[in-house]
Each structure stands twice: as C-alpha cells, then as structure tokens.
Design a protein around this motif. Structure first.
Motif, mmCIF file in Angstrom:
data_model
loop_
_atom_site.group_PDB
_atom_site.id
_atom_site.type_symbol
_atom_site.label_atom_id
_atom_site.label_comp_id
_atom_site.label_asym_id
_atom_site.label_seq_id
_atom_site.Cartn_x
_atom_site.Cartn_y
_atom_site.Cartn_z
ATOM 1 N N SER A 1 -3.390 22.529 -0.961
ATOM 2 C CA SER A 1 -3.461 21.568 -2.204
ATOM 3 C C SER A 1 -3.095 20.428 -2.253
ATOM 4 N N GLU A 2 -3.360 19.545 -2.801
ATOM 5 C CA GLU A 2 -3.568 17.596 -2.207
ATOM 6 C C GLU A 2 -2.239 17.332 -3.345
ATOM 7 N N GLY A 3 -1.735 18.131 -4.407
ATOM 8 C CA GLY A 3 -0.734 18.473 -5.035
ATOM 9 C C GLY A 3 -1.269 17.445 -6.717
ATOM 10 N N GLN A 4 -0.410 17.453 -7.700
ATOM 11 C CA GLN A 4 -1.223 17.051 -8.917
ATOM 12 C C GLN A 4 -2.249 15.753 -8.832
ATOM 13 N N SER A 5 -3.284 15.700 -9.585
ATOM 14 C CA SER A 5 -4.458 14.623 -9.960
ATOM 15 C C SER A 5 -4.939 14.265 -10.881
ATOM 16 N N SER A 6 -4.465 12.486 -10.531
ATOM 17 C CA SER A 6 -5.150 12.259 -12.018
ATOM 18 C C SER A 6 -6.097 12.275 -12.283
ATOM 19 N N LEU A 7 -6.514 12.333 -13.710
ATOM 20 C CA LEU A 7 -8.178 11.571 -13.912
ATOM 21 C C LEU A 7 -9.020 10.881 -12.450
ATOM 22 N N PRO A 8 -9.329 9.831 -12.466
ATOM 23 C CA PRO A 8 -9.675 9.481 -11.329
ATOM 24 C C PRO A 8 -9.396 10.022 -10.129
ATOM 25 N N GLN A 9 -8.825 10.839 -9.776
ATOM 26 C CA GLN A 9 -8.064 11.791 -8.638
ATOM 27 C C GLN A 9 -9.311 12.966 -9.130
ATOM 28 N N ILE A 10 -9.430 13.587 -10.146
ATOM 29 C CA ILE A 10 -10.415 14.602 -9.928
ATOM 30 C C ILE A 10 -11.191 13.916 -9.872
ATOM 31 N N ALA A 11 -11.987 13.203 -10.566
ATOM 32 C CA ALA A 11 -13.448 13.006 -10.035
ATOM 33 C C ALA A 11 -13.846 12.863 -8.542
ATOM 34 N N GLU A 12 -13.104 12.135 -8.368
ATOM 35 C CA GLU A 12 -13.411 11.561 -6.962
ATOM 36 C C GLU A 12 -13.142 13.385 -5.660
ATOM 37 N N THR A 13 -12.500 13.785 -5.907
ATOM 38 C CA THR A 13 -12.112 14.611 -4.743
ATOM 39 C C THR A 13 -13.004 15.797 -4.942
ATOM 40 N N ILE A 14 -13.868 15.629 -6.589
ATOM 41 C CA ILE A 14 -14.569 16.447 -5.943
ATOM 42 C C ILE A 14 -16.376 15.903 -6.137
#
Length: 360
Positions: free
Chosen positions: A314-327
């Motif tokens: 896990s990379e920790g708790q994600s912000s909304l932009p981080q969720i989209a970027e990771t996916i």
C-alpha cells in the motif's frame, strides 16, 4: 465441545469475522456451536445507542473518534481506562455476564473488544472456565483489545503479533493466523463466466469502489475521475448515495447497493478503491486484489494503512488526484500490478478460519 462465537455489531467487520468462524466450526459437525451478538445481552438503551454512536462519530465527527481512540491508547491512562471499562461494561452488559456464567461454554471466541473484556473479567474472577480466544480484526492493535484473562490471541500478521508482544502479551499466547474471512473468498472462479453472469465487460480495467457499510467518502468525485474505466460501486447501507449515483452513472459504471457477493465482485476486478477496514483488507488480500485507500477513519483504519505500507502493499491514504494517477499508471504498466499481487501473498491468509479452529 460447547463453543460460543461472539461479536458486538457496530462496524460490519466484527460480525463478518465471527460468522466466518461460526460457519467453519459448524461445517466440521463435531461441536455444539452458537453465534451471538453481545449487544442482544445488553440493556435496550445501550443496544440501540452503541452502534448509532459509533456510526455517528466515524461518519460525522471522525476527528472526535480519532481523538478518543488515541486517548484510550495512552499507556499511563490504562489503569483508569480499565476501571472505567469494567464499570461501564459491568453495568450495561449484566445479562451477557449472566449468560456466560450460566452456559459455561468450553470455549469462547470473541471478535470484538467489548465481549473480550467481559469474557476476560469473568475468567479472571473464576466465574467461567471457558478457554477465551480473542480474534483481533485489525492489522494494528489498540490497547483496548488486551485483557488479562484471555488465553489466546490471534492476529492478522507478524506485525500484529509483535505489537501484542510489545503491549505485554506473552508470545506463546499469540498466533498470526490472519483475519478470518468467509470460505468463498478463497475460491478461484471462472472469471470469464462470472463476468458474463454479472454483465461485466471484458478487456477493460475494472475498478471496484467499496465505500464500507456506511457508504462513506467522496464517491461522486471518484466516479467522475475514473469514468474512463469500468466501475463497480458498492454503496452499502447508504441508500441516499445509491439514489444519487444511479442517474449519474457513465457507460460501464455499475452502481450497487448492499451486496452479498463481494467475493464475485473482487474476482472480476483489477483494482479496489476502498476504505481500509480490517475485514475488507483481509478479503482483498485473499483475492490478491490491489488496493488504494481513501477516507480512512482516524485510528484503526489509518493504522491499518501504516501496517500495509510496511509490507509494501500500500502507498498510504490517497487523495483524489493520487487515486486517478495510480490507476492510470497501473493501466499503462500492468506488470506493476503483477508485482504487487506477488507481494500480497505474504499477508494473504486464506486458511485463517481453519487455523483459528485448531486453537480450540
């Protein structure tokens, strides 16, 4: 052998863990086993307000939940915490104490800290002879789980075991069995047939968005950010969220309410965006389904993320932009998902129920 499996319904995880153990024992057919909600043996006011108050805090005032969670975990506070808990539980759960004394079970398996405290107190006082097994249903451990009088603790992983040792529990009492999950999560289905059954399109990255039983989080924003993918959105008990999302669903977006086939939804998904509850994580680990976390409840859920990060799953708790970027990155580099699934094997415990039963 007369066995009690007991939980206290507030969050869904404690109940699901208890049900998994109960069904595992029942399937063996060689024991008299009962499944009980501890709240059914508390006074009516407590039974009604206990889950309501928990739900109110975590959904409306998560900062307050986090504050009290931290306060009750302070080492020098423990003498006072133990006294207050004993008075509190002793008053509200008098019928539970009478029930356990009257029934004299050979073994009590508890998946929640209220029933663990009551069982441990009665064992210390010599009022029950039961073997008390405490099943910790998060990856980290709050001091509220630790009670003198418990014979065996089971934990999610080696981190959990080491944390219990650090809290003063003898190592010989602790077993890193994993968090118990329903047997259906360990089944490896025909995903092609399952996708056809569920109306899921093949050949497109599928994201399962699980909001927890309360239907929490910025789900509409996540749905919009990930509209280019196939989405399975589970709203849980939040009917208002379901009604709000349904008309806004894009192509290849499936908006669902409270479901009973999460194992199937995980099987047809490539990624899960979820709240980091202990049971949800354990189920996803059995399915080796990569997870991205959001809207963690301060305390147990943020601590769950910390543990998973230490295992590099896990990379920790994600912000909304981080969720989209990771996916987006995973979609472009599917080999990264393969590597992540391999790392998840260390934490995956598909035999947790069977391993817990062997401790009876």
């Amino acid at each position: 052998m007369k066995i009690l499996v007991i939980h206290a319904t507030a969050g869904a995880g404690h109940k699901k863990a208890a049900e998994a153990i109960f069904h595992g024992i029942e399937a063996r057919g060689n024991a008299d086993v009962r499944l009980v909600d501890a709240l059914d043996y508390t006074n009516p006011f407590f039974k009604k307000t206990y889950p309501w108050f928990y739900g109110f805090l975590v959904t409306r005032l998560p900062w307050a939940w986090g504050f009290f969670f931290g306060l009750l975990d302070i080492p020098w506070m423990q003498p006072l915490v133990h006294v207050v808990r004993r008075l509190y539980n002793g008053f509200n759960a008098q019928n539970l104490q009478k029930f356990l004394i009257q029934e004299q079970f050979d073994a009590i398996i508890t998946t929640q800290f209220l029933s663990a405290e009551v069982s441990a107190y009665l064992k210390r006082e010599g009022k029950i002879r039961s073997k008390v097994i405490c099943v910790v249903t998060d990856f980290d451990v709050h001091r509220i789980w630790v009670n003198e009088g418990i014979d065996v603790y089971t934990g999610a992983c080696e981190y959990t075991k080491n944390k219990l040792i650090a809290l003063g529990v003898p190592s010989e009492k602790i077993f890193a069995t994993g968090i118990p999950t329903d047997a259906k999560f360990a089944v490896d289905p025909d995903t092609v047939a399952l996708k056809k059954k569920l109306g899921i399109q093949d050949g497109i990255l599928t994201v399962l968005i699980a909001t927890g039983s309360f239907g929490m989080g910025p789900i509409e924003e996540i749905m919009e950010l990930l509209k280019d993918y196939q989405l399975l959105i589970v709203c849980g008990h939040n009917k208002e969220l379901y009604e709000r999302l349904k008309p806004k669903a894009h192509k290849n977006t499936h908006v669902l309410g409270l479901v009973h086939n999460m194992d199937e939804l995980m099987s047809v998904s490539n990624v899960m965006v979820t709240k980091p509850g202990g049971l949800s994580i354990a189920e996803a680990l059995v399915k080796k389904l990569p997870m991205i976390f959001f809207s963690a409840i301060p305390g147990q859920e943020t601590n769950n993320i910390k543990v998973l990060s230490s295992y590099e799953v896990s990379e920790g708790q994600s912000s909304l932009p981080q969720i989209a970027e990771t996916i987006n990155e995973w979609n472009a580099n599917p080999q990264d998902l393969v590597a992540l699934r391999q790392r998840m094997i260390e934490l995956s415990k598909p035999n947790a129920v069977a391993d817990i039963i062997t401790l009876l």
